[in-house]
Write an enzyme that holds these catalytic residues in place. Structure first.
Site, PDB file in Angstrom:
ATOM      1  N   THR A 132      -8.882  -3.188  -6.583  1.00 46.76           N
ATOM      2  CA  THR A 132      -8.192  -4.374  -6.063  1.00 46.76           C
ATOM      3  C   THR A 132      -8.739  -5.656  -6.685  1.00 46.76           C
ATOM      4  OG1 THR A 132      -7.949  -5.684  -4.034  1.00 46.76           O
ATOM      5  CG2 THR A 132      -9.844  -4.259  -4.118  1.00 46.76           C
ATOM      6  N   GLU A 134      -9.397  -8.101  -4.899  1.00 53.35           N
ATOM      7  CA  GLU A 134     -10.243  -8.730  -3.874  1.00 53.35           C
ATOM      8  C   GLU A 134     -11.723  -8.635  -4.204  1.00 53.35           C
ATOM      9  OE1 GLU A 134      -9.323  -8.209   0.200  1.00 53.35           O
ATOM     10  OE2 GLU A 134      -7.167  -8.171  -0.141  1.00 53.35           O
TER      11      GLU A 134
HETATM   12  P1  NAD Z   1      -3.096   3.014   2.332  1.00 55.32           P
HETATM   13  O1  NAD Z   1      -4.051   2.654   3.401  1.00 55.32           O
HETATM   14  O2  NAD Z   1      -1.647   2.821   2.558  1.00 55.32           O
HETATM   15  O3  NAD Z   1      -3.303   4.556   1.918  1.00 55.32           O
HETATM   16  C1  NAD Z   1      -4.559   5.128   1.775  1.00 55.32           C
HETATM   17  C2  NAD Z   1      -4.384   6.653   1.786  1.00 55.32           C
HETATM   18  O4  NAD Z   1      -5.674   7.249   1.605  1.00 55.32           O
HETATM   19  C3  NAD Z   1      -3.818   7.201   3.098  1.00 55.32           C
HETATM   20  O5  NAD Z   1      -2.813   8.153   2.831  1.00 55.32           O
HETATM   21  C4  NAD Z   1      -5.017   7.862   3.758  1.00 55.32           C
HETATM   22  O6  NAD Z   1      -4.665   8.975   4.574  1.00 55.32           O
HETATM   23  C5  NAD Z   1      -5.804   8.315   2.536  1.00 55.32           C
HETATM   24  N1  NAD Z   1      -7.226   8.511   2.807  1.00 55.32           N
HETATM   25  C6  NAD Z   1      -8.066   7.706   3.524  1.00 55.32           C
HETATM   26  N2  NAD Z   1      -9.301   8.238   3.546  1.00 55.32           N
HETATM   27  C7  NAD Z   1      -9.257   9.378   2.798  1.00 55.32           C
HETATM   28  C8  NAD Z   1     -10.216  10.345   2.428  1.00 55.32           C
HETATM   29  N3  NAD Z   1     -11.492  10.273   2.832  1.00 55.32           N
HETATM   30  N4  NAD Z   1      -9.823  11.385   1.653  1.00 55.32           N
HETATM   31  C9  NAD Z   1      -8.537  11.491   1.242  1.00 55.32           C
HETATM   32  N5  NAD Z   1      -7.585  10.608   1.584  1.00 55.32           N
HETATM   33  C10 NAD Z   1      -7.937   9.555   2.349  1.00 55.32           C
HETATM   34  O7  NAD Z   1      -3.590   2.220   1.056  1.00 55.32           O
HETATM   35  P2  NAD Z   1      -2.741   1.634  -0.166  1.00 55.32           P
HETATM   36  O8  NAD Z   1      -2.315   0.264   0.153  1.00 55.32           O
HETATM   37  O9  NAD Z   1      -1.745   2.636  -0.591  1.00 55.32           O
HETATM   38  O10 NAD Z   1      -3.904   1.508  -1.259  1.00 55.32           O
HETATM   39  C11 NAD Z   1      -4.190   2.603  -2.136  1.00 55.32           C
HETATM   40  C12 NAD Z   1      -5.327   2.186  -3.044  1.00 55.32           C
HETATM   41  O11 NAD Z   1      -4.937   1.048  -3.804  1.00 55.32           O
HETATM   42  C13 NAD Z   1      -6.604   1.783  -2.296  1.00 55.32           C
HETATM   43  O12 NAD Z   1      -7.699   2.258  -3.011  1.00 55.32           O
HETATM   44  C14 NAD Z   1      -6.566   0.265  -2.303  1.00 55.32           C
HETATM   45  O13 NAD Z   1      -7.866  -0.269  -2.274  1.00 55.32           O
HETATM   46  C15 NAD Z   1      -5.887   0.009  -3.619  1.00 55.32           C
HETATM   47  N6  NAD Z   1      -5.116  -1.255  -3.719  1.00 55.32           N
HETATM   48  C16 NAD Z   1      -4.218  -1.579  -2.763  1.00 55.32           C
HETATM   49  C17 NAD Z   1      -3.461  -2.750  -2.908  1.00 55.32           C
HETATM   50  C18 NAD Z   1      -2.414  -3.155  -1.898  1.00 55.32           C
HETATM   51  O14 NAD Z   1      -1.882  -4.256  -1.988  1.00 55.32           O
HETATM   52  N7  NAD Z   1      -2.066  -2.312  -0.937  1.00 55.32           N
HETATM   53  C19 NAD Z   1      -3.660  -3.573  -4.022  1.00 55.32           C
HETATM   54  C20 NAD Z   1      -4.628  -3.208  -4.980  1.00 55.32           C
HETATM   55  C21 NAD Z   1      -5.332  -2.025  -4.814  1.00 55.32           C
HETATM   56  O1  DAU Z   2      -5.153  -8.224  -3.069  1.00 57.15           O
HETATM   57  C1  DAU Z   2      -5.043  -6.836  -2.933  1.00 57.15           C
HETATM   58  C2  DAU Z   2      -5.223  -6.445  -1.489  1.00 57.15           C
HETATM   59  O2  DAU Z   2      -4.054  -6.849  -0.791  1.00 57.15           O
HETATM   60  C3  DAU Z   2      -5.484  -4.949  -1.297  1.00 57.15           C
HETATM   61  O3  DAU Z   2      -6.685  -4.602  -1.924  1.00 57.15           O
HETATM   62  C4  DAU Z   2      -5.542  -4.593   0.191  1.00 57.15           C
HETATM   63  O4  DAU Z   2      -5.681  -3.193   0.345  1.00 57.15           O
HETATM   64  C5  DAU Z   2      -4.242  -5.047   0.825  1.00 57.15           C
HETATM   65  O5  DAU Z   2      -4.269  -4.782   2.221  1.00 57.15           O
HETATM   66  C6  DAU Z   2      -4.011  -6.540   0.584  1.00 57.15           C
HETATM   67  O6  DAU Z   2      -5.013  -7.324   1.285  1.00 57.15           O
HETATM   68  P1  DAU Z   2      -4.615  -8.706   2.007  1.00 57.15           P
HETATM   69  O7  DAU Z   2      -5.620  -8.990   3.040  1.00 57.15           O
HETATM   70  O8  DAU Z   2      -4.317  -9.762   1.014  1.00 57.15           O
HETATM   71  O9  DAU Z   2      -3.197  -8.252   2.654  1.00 57.15           O
HETATM   72  P2  DAU Z   2      -2.566  -8.486   4.114  1.00 57.15           P
HETATM   73  O10 DAU Z   2      -1.143  -8.016   4.025  1.00 57.15           O
HETATM   74  O11 DAU Z   2      -3.417  -7.949   5.199  1.00 57.15           O
HETATM   75  O12 DAU Z   2      -2.546 -10.049   4.218  1.00 57.15           O
HETATM   76  C7  DAU Z   2      -1.883 -10.849   3.264  1.00 57.15           C
HETATM   77  C8  DAU Z   2      -2.122 -12.309   3.616  1.00 57.15           C
HETATM   78  O13 DAU Z   2      -1.427 -12.601   4.837  1.00 57.15           O
HETATM   79  C9  DAU Z   2      -3.571 -12.622   3.898  1.00 57.15           C
HETATM   80  O14 DAU Z   2      -3.846 -13.936   3.425  1.00 57.15           O
HETATM   81  C10 DAU Z   2      -3.689 -12.575   5.423  1.00 57.15           C
HETATM   82  C11 DAU Z   2      -2.328 -13.035   5.860  1.00 57.15           C
HETATM   83  N1  DAU Z   2      -1.809 -12.451   7.116  1.00 57.15           N
HETATM   84  C12 DAU Z   2      -1.862 -11.114   7.273  1.00 57.15           C
HETATM   85  C13 DAU Z   2      -1.389 -10.526   8.414  1.00 57.15           C
HETATM   86  C14 DAU Z   2      -1.459  -9.027   8.621  1.00 57.15           C
HETATM   87  C15 DAU Z   2      -1.246 -13.276   8.073  1.00 57.15           C
HETATM   88  O15 DAU Z   2      -1.170 -14.511   7.907  1.00 57.15           O
HETATM   89  N2  DAU Z   2      -0.752 -12.699   9.209  1.00 57.15           N
HETATM   90  C16 DAU Z   2      -0.812 -11.348   9.438  1.00 57.15           C
HETATM   91  O16 DAU Z   2      -0.370 -10.875  10.515  1.00 57.15           O
END
Ligand code: NAD
Ligand code: DAU
Length: 351
Positions: A132, A134
């Site tokens: 990420t 972050e």
């Molecule tokens: P998510 O929370 O939707 O999915 C995570 C998955 O991992 C789930 O299916 C969960 O059951 C599985 N999991 C958790 N613990 C586990 C374990 N010990 N063994 C096997 N499976 C396990 O997350 P996501 O948003 O799909 O993110 C996927 C990856 O991408 C993460 O590594 C996250 O850090 C990264 N990422 C996410 C974002 C985003 O915006 N969502 C952005 C950049 C990177």
């Molecule tokens: O930047 C990549 C990351 O983006 C990933 O690594 C994380 O797994 C993913 O969850 C996401 O993190 P954020 O914290 O940026 O996403 P989230 O959707 O939780 O929040 C987005 C922005 O919105 C953040 O500034 C917090 C704000 N927010 C979030 C929620 C849930 C609100 O203002 N209100 C809310 O209810």
């Protein structure tokens, strides 16, 4: 054969669905099915002989070693993680266990497996770690976007745990020669996004007639990328990325949270109008800020664009409309994943 971890979650499931749409190569999908993992995400490929789903943890060395020995995958794409920043603030333990200890155990299993493979398999094997933006911390308003050279300054237990996992992946390359690749992506959005995260939460709460919570002043900036574009970037890095390198992935879509929420309300006003011309914006409520809330993220994607010729297909305008349409057409999915343990989390957060 490739092994995907966390392939029942948001990005992992999109990746597996896309992989099988574009390739014949089978996928082993290892997922612990935490609250964030949902087999409904994989409904359209259930029974497909190219998809082998295994319920289990990346931290289970015996299981992972057995899968590696039996299937001899040519690559692992590690999505498995605890991913929600707010949850990491309420309870960091699971983030340490999964993101750090889990990644460590997975790396150890891969190291043992590769040592027993022939030179050709060792040469072609890839371990792609999905991370990420972050990990880089927070940007000031006029600061340049995160490049791959930016130092790590994680601010939440989530981002610190992801940073630790990135460092372990890097160390296993330098120390043991593991053929690793790391991607650091910005905020994803799209189908199967769990409705605890901003975009699906806003859509869900708007349609349910509930409060739409914006943390603090809503002027925090996130850099949004449609999930299918993240998946295409990962495929590109897997096939052509240089071993040991990291690639930042983003779509140059910096937006304040306030403007994302307004856009969602406007699309919903158009597609699912309220009676008497009312707007969903009336449900917006500014609530207590997230502790340690990072102010701004922005990705400089020049390296992956230049070296691997990757570009996103969606703009924010096209991607966000597709996303709202998907949620409107998949209310049953939302109902399903928002029952059970999710309820308890929401109840404890807003009581
Ligand atoms: P998510 O929370 O939707 O999915 C995570 C998955 O991992 C789930 O299916 C969960 O059951 C599985 N999991 C958790 N613990 C586990 C374990 N010990 N063994 C096997 N499976 C396990 O997350 P996501 O948003 O799909 O993110 C996927 C990856 O991408 C993460 O590594 C996250 O850090 C990264 N990422 C996410 C974002 C985003 O915006 N969502 C952005 C950049 C990177
Ligand atoms: O930047 C990549 C990351 O983006 C990933 O690594 C994380 O797994 C993913 O969850 C996401 O993190 P954020 O914290 O940026 O996403 P989230 O959707 O939780 O929040 C987005 C922005 O919105 C953040 O500034 C917090 C704000 N927010 C979030 C929620 C849930 C609100 O203002 N209100 C809310 O209810």
């Amino acid at each position: 054969m490739i092994l995907v971890t966390g392939g029942a979650g948001f990005i992992g499931a999109n990746f597996v669905l896309d992989w099988l749409a574009f390739h014949d190569e089978p996928v082993i999908n290892l997922d612990a099915l935490t609250y964030a993992g949902n087999l409904d995400n994989l409904g359209s490929i259930w029974g497909d002989p190219r998809h082998l789903f295994v319920k289990g943890s990346i931290a289970d060395c015996d299981l992972v070693e057995d899968l590696l020995r039996s299937h001899r995958p040519r690559a692992i794409i590690n999505f498995a993680a605890e991913s929600h920043v707010d949850r990491s603030i309420h309870g960091p333990e699971e983030f340490i266990q999964t993101n750090i200890v889990g990644t460590f155990r997975l790396l150890e299993a891969v190291r043992g497996f590769l040592a027993l493979q022939d030179a050709a398999h060792q040469e072609s094997f890839r371990f792609l770690h999905v991370s990420t933006d972050e990990v880089y911390g927070s940007l000031a308003p006029a600061e340049a976007a995160f490049s791959e050279h930016r130092k790590y300054e994680p601010n939440s237990p989530y981002s610190a745990s992801k940073a630790a996992s990135d460092h372990l992946v890097r160390a296993y390359h330098h120390t043991y020669g593991l053929p690793v690749l790391t991607t650091n992506c910005s905020n994803n959005y799209g189908p199967y996004h769990f409705p605890e995260k901003l975009i699906p939460l806003v859509i869900h709460n708007a349609l349910a007639g509930k409060q739409i919570p914006i943390y603090g002043d809503g002027m925090q900036v996130r850099d949004w990328l449609f999930v299918k574009d993240h998946c295409s970037a990962i495929r590109r890095v897997l096939e052509s990325g240089k071993v040991g390198e990291t690639y930042n992935v983003g779509g140059r879509n910096e937006l304040t949270n306030q403007s994302v929420v307004n856009t969602l309300c406007e699309i919903l006003d158009e597609l699912r109008p309220l009676p008497h011309g009312a707007s969903y914006k009336a449900q917006i409520s500014f609530v207590r800020d997230r502790p340690g809330h990072d102010r701004r993220y922005a990705i400089d994607a020049a390296k992956i664009e230049r070296e691997l010729d990757w570009r996103p297909n969606e703009t924010f305008d096209t991607g966000i409309r597709k996303t709202v349409e998907w949620y409107l057409a998949n209310q049953a999915w939302v109902e399903n994943v928002t029952s059970g343990s999710y309820r308890q989390w929401i109840d404890c957060q807003y009581q």
